[in-house]
Design an enzyme around this catalytic site. Sequence first.
Site, PDB file in Angstrom:
ATOM      1  N   ASP A   1      -2.598   0.313   8.139  1.00  0.00           N
ATOM      2  CA  ASP A   1      -1.438   1.197   7.987  1.00  0.00           C
ATOM      3  C   ASP A   1      -0.349   0.943   9.031  1.00  0.00           C
ATOM      4  OD1 ASP A   1      -2.566   2.455   5.764  1.00  0.00           O
ATOM      5  OD2 ASP A   1      -3.608   3.927   6.978  1.00  0.00           O
TER       6      ASP A   1
ATOM      7  N   SER B   1       4.510   6.857   2.789  1.00  0.00           N
ATOM      8  CA  SER B   1       5.116   5.578   3.140  1.00  0.00           C
ATOM      9  C   SER B   1       4.573   4.488   2.224  1.00  0.00           C
ATOM     10  CB  SER B   1       4.764   5.180   4.581  1.00  0.00           C
ATOM     11  OG  SER B   1       5.054   6.219   5.501  1.00  0.00           O
TER      12      SER B   1
ATOM     13  N   ASN C   1       0.832  -1.209   0.000  1.00  0.00           N
ATOM     14  CA  ASN C   1       0.000   0.000   0.000  1.00  0.00           C
ATOM     15  C   ASN C   1       0.870   1.263   0.000  1.00  0.00           C
ATOM     16  OD1 ASN C   1      -2.367   1.694   0.417  1.00  0.00           O
ATOM     17  ND2 ASN C   1      -1.803   1.835   2.581  1.00  0.00           N
TER      18      ASN C   1
END
Length: 222
Positions: A151, A142, A113
């Site tokens: 996340d 990131s 991601n």
Amino acid sequence: MIGRAERLPVVILLSGRGTNLQAIIDEVRAGNLPIDIRAVISSNPEAAGLARARAAGLRTEIVDHRTYPTRAAFEQALIAAIDAHAPKLVTLAGFMRILGRDFIEHYRGRLINIHPSLLPQFPGLDTHARALAAGAKQHGASVHFVTPEVDAGPIIIQAALPVFPGDTPETLAERVLKEEHRILPLALRWFAEGRLTIRDGRVLLDGKPCPEQHLVGSASRD
Ligand code: NHR
Ligand code: GAR
């Protein structure tokens, strides 16, 4: 020129504009990214990213979460749509639905991601406004492997930039997005080249700790 057979099969999931998809397409075309984008799948039938994919001659599919009774049913349909293309890597590029544990486990170690903050700061949504409200001096993006906790997975690469006085969520988002377009294709390249491993929850590049944070802009000259 790398033959199609030597390129890593990838499926890209998105929900919106698709500028990160475009950055990936551009790097593949430039010969810098040895992947074969087998399909672009959107959770949102209106996503502008679908038009970008079609313009690049890529196969597109829609798995609209609103047409499924439950998250589990949506995710099973998404898995079926993805696996029809036998990808070795699945990339979330502006994908807006939280995914359940079964989905994440199914793609363990091959799901990446791009997130618009310097994780572990500001997981979730509205990251630019939250960074400004918190008075952050630095912000960024990131790329990480996806784990069930949102996340929070192992970080592959980050790009940091300074927050300027007078920044708005929009001006900050624009500068962060430029960095996203640099680090997401780079992370995919490392993965495609077989250079990434995860050990004890940390990402290694060529067996060594990753260069997690890359300072850019004036922050790097401080
Ligand atoms: N799923 C898991 N399990 N783990 C991650 O790390 C995930 C994930 C699904 C998406 C992307 C993520 C981001 O980079 C991502 C990482 C959507 C939401 C969210 O709250 C949060 C984080 C991310 C993506 N979505 C709302 C939801 O209820 C819907 C919001 C909307 O539709 O606009 O799913 O930021
Ligand atoms: C990007 O900033 C990406 O990091 C972010 O959405 C934007 C998508 O832009 N992702 C998330 O917020 C995930 N929840 P794009 O569609 O132009 O690539």
